[in-house]
Design a protein around this motif. Sequence first.
Motif, mmCIF file in Angstrom:
data_model
loop_
_atom_site.group_PDB
_atom_site.id
_atom_site.type_symbol
_atom_site.label_atom_id
_atom_site.label_comp_id
_atom_site.label_asym_id
_atom_site.label_seq_id
_atom_site.Cartn_x
_atom_site.Cartn_y
_atom_site.Cartn_z
ATOM 1 N N GLN A 117 -27.968 83.181 60.274
ATOM 2 C CA GLN A 117 -28.145 82.939 58.847
ATOM 3 C C GLN A 117 -28.504 84.232 58.124
ATOM 4 O OE1 GLN A 117 -31.014 79.869 58.117
ATOM 5 N NE2 GLN A 117 -29.420 78.318 57.991
ATOM 6 N N ASN A 118 -27.715 84.585 57.152
ATOM 7 C CA ASN A 118 -27.948 85.753 56.323
ATOM 8 C C ASN A 118 -27.633 85.401 54.882
ATOM 9 O OD1 ASN A 118 -28.512 88.304 57.950
ATOM 10 N ND2 ASN A 118 -26.872 87.336 59.118
ATOM 11 N N LYS A 119 -28.264 86.102 53.983
ATOM 12 C CA LYS A 119 -27.964 85.900 52.554
ATOM 13 C C LYS A 119 -26.895 86.894 52.139
ATOM 14 C CE LYS A 119 -31.592 83.474 50.514
ATOM 15 N NZ LYS A 119 -31.958 83.012 49.240
ATOM 16 N N GLN A 120 -25.866 86.381 51.536
ATOM 17 C CA GLN A 120 -24.804 87.197 50.977
ATOM 18 C C GLN A 120 -24.536 86.677 49.571
ATOM 19 O OE1 GLN A 120 -21.647 86.707 53.859
ATOM 20 N NE2 GLN A 120 -22.145 88.671 54.783
ATOM 21 N N TYR A 121 -24.649 87.568 48.605
ATOM 22 C CA TYR A 121 -24.420 87.214 47.209
ATOM 23 C C TYR A 121 -25.344 86.080 46.749
ATOM 24 C CZ TYR A 121 -20.251 89.840 48.379
ATOM 25 O OH TYR A 121 -19.395 90.806 48.842
ATOM 26 N N GLY A 122 -26.588 86.074 47.285
ATOM 27 C CA GLY A 122 -27.569 85.094 46.874
ATOM 28 C C GLY A 122 -27.423 83.724 47.519
ATOM 29 N N VAL A 123 -26.473 83.589 48.432
ATOM 30 C CA VAL A 123 -26.220 82.309 49.091
ATOM 31 C C VAL A 123 -26.437 82.481 50.589
ATOM 32 C CG1 VAL A 123 -24.463 80.549 49.556
ATOM 33 C CG2 VAL A 123 -24.494 81.705 47.351
ATOM 34 N N THR A 124 -27.142 81.539 51.210
ATOM 35 C CA THR A 124 -27.336 81.587 52.655
ATOM 36 C C THR A 124 -26.041 81.181 53.344
ATOM 37 O OG1 THR A 124 -29.669 81.054 52.417
ATOM 38 C CG2 THR A 124 -28.703 80.713 54.578
ATOM 39 N N GLN A 125 -25.567 82.070 54.220
ATOM 40 C CA GLN A 125 -24.325 81.823 54.948
ATOM 41 C C GLN A 125 -24.549 82.116 56.420
ATOM 42 O OE1 GLN A 125 -21.234 84.227 53.275
ATOM 43 N NE2 GLN A 125 -21.376 83.291 51.277
ATOM 44 N N TYR A 126 -23.717 81.568 57.279
ATOM 45 C CA TYR A 126 -23.772 81.862 58.706
ATOM 46 C C TYR A 126 -22.684 82.878 59.029
ATOM 47 C CZ TYR A 126 -23.984 81.500 63.711
ATOM 48 O OH TYR A 126 -24.128 81.815 65.033
ATOM 49 N N ILE A 127 -23.077 83.976 59.703
ATOM 50 C CA ILE A 127 -22.088 84.963 60.119
ATOM 51 C C ILE A 127 -22.178 85.141 61.633
ATOM 52 C CG2 ILE A 127 -22.013 86.191 57.916
ATOM 53 C CD1 ILE A 127 -23.837 88.312 59.127
ATOM 54 N N ASN A 128 -21.034 85.305 62.278
ATOM 55 C CA ASN A 128 -20.976 85.453 63.733
ATOM 56 C C ASN A 128 -21.374 86.852 64.190
ATOM 57 O OD1 ASN A 128 -20.071 82.823 64.246
ATOM 58 N ND2 ASN A 128 -17.996 83.407 63.735
ATOM 59 N N VAL A 129 -21.061 87.860 63.383
ATOM 60 C CA VAL A 129 -21.330 89.253 63.740
ATOM 61 C C VAL A 129 -21.999 89.930 62.559
ATOM 62 C CG1 VAL A 129 -20.298 91.443 64.442
ATOM 63 C CG2 VAL A 129 -19.285 89.310 65.219
ATOM 64 N N GLY A 130 -23.114 90.609 62.819
ATOM 65 C CA GLY A 130 -23.818 91.319 61.760
ATOM 66 C C GLY A 130 -23.090 92.588 61.343
#
Length: 50
Positions: free
Chosen positions: A12-25
């Motif tokens: 879970q990371n914030k991108q553009y103010g929205v919490t999203q799930y990313i597979n690779v940092g």
Amino acid sequence: MVVVIYFSRAGQNKQYGVTQYINVGNTALVARKLAQRLACSVEALQTLPH
């Protein structure tokens, strides 16, 4: 011996103010590209489980 060592946080990371799930940092992506350019190995630092 040359090696690129990195710590990157996927999940879970914030991108553009929205919490999203990313597979690779992002750091992992950059580390892999750098290792490819340097023709060396790449290793990820891992956290210990709680």
